[in-house]
Design a protein around this motif. Sequence first.
Motif, PDB file in Angstrom:
ATOM      1  N   MET A  70       0.837  -1.199   0.000  1.00 19.97           N
ATOM      2  CA  MET A  70       0.000   0.000   0.000  1.00 19.97           C
ATOM      3  C   MET A  70       0.874   1.253   0.000  1.00 19.97           C
ATOM      4  SD  MET A  70      -3.181   0.767   2.617  1.00 19.97           S
ATOM      5  CE  MET A  70      -3.845  -0.872   2.358  1.00 19.97           C
ATOM      6  N   ALA A 104      -6.331  -5.709   4.641  1.00 15.42           N
ATOM      7  CA  ALA A 104      -6.366  -4.293   4.264  1.00 15.42           C
ATOM      8  C   ALA A 104      -6.815  -3.436   5.432  1.00 15.42           C
ATOM      9  CB  ALA A 104      -7.278  -4.089   3.062  1.00 15.42           C
ATOM     10  N   VAL A 108      -4.838  -0.170   6.595  1.00 14.12           N
ATOM     11  CA  VAL A 108      -5.221   0.943   5.721  1.00 14.12           C
ATOM     12  C   VAL A 108      -5.310   2.281   6.441  1.00 14.12           C
ATOM     13  CG1 VAL A 108      -7.748   0.640   5.855  1.00 14.12           C
ATOM     14  CG2 VAL A 108      -6.726   1.602   3.795  1.00 14.12           C
ATOM     15  N   ARG A 112      -2.845   5.141   5.073  1.00 13.79           N
ATOM     16  CA  ARG A 112      -3.487   6.290   4.403  1.00 13.79           C
ATOM     17  C   ARG A 112      -3.163   7.586   5.126  1.00 13.79           C
ATOM     18  NH1 ARG A 112      -8.554   7.298   4.312  1.00 13.79           N
ATOM     19  NH2 ARG A 112      -8.590   8.341   2.297  1.00 13.79           N
TER      20      ARG A 112
END
Length: 153
Positions: A70, A104, A108, A112
């Motif tokens: 990611m 995820a 995440v 993020r």
Amino acid sequence: MSASQPFGKKTAYWGVAWEESYGYPQARQVGNDIYISGQFNHDEEGNLVAPAPLDSEGKPSDFSSMGEQMRASYDNISKLLALYGATLEDVVEETLYVLDMDAAFAVVGNVRKAAFGTERPQCASNIIGVSRLAQRSQLIEIVCKAVIGSGTR
């Protein structure tokens, strides 16, 4: 090799083999809008970053590299946006395609927030579980749209 705009300022490419075989740019600008094609865990040479190990059927058998993949995806997005004078602050919508929703969701939020540099990224976000991505050892792909000048800071 790095992200470049060999055919003018409107499109961007990495120069990786799959661009030519599939026939697409990594990014396209239309007015102030920048559309970023699906970015995943590759470096500027086209080598996969933190590829997931595969089982005997060629499917990922371990999802622990989701966070690294990611981060590499957001790094690629940032480099493409920079070609247009934009940053992640200009992203207004993103869609994350993931092979494993639990893996995820475990990473995440932190990834993020770090990528966007804020506790509350100001873009609409979708996360969708899929059964397969382009590279077998790929766990995530991120697509986004940015609008130049829409940054919140």
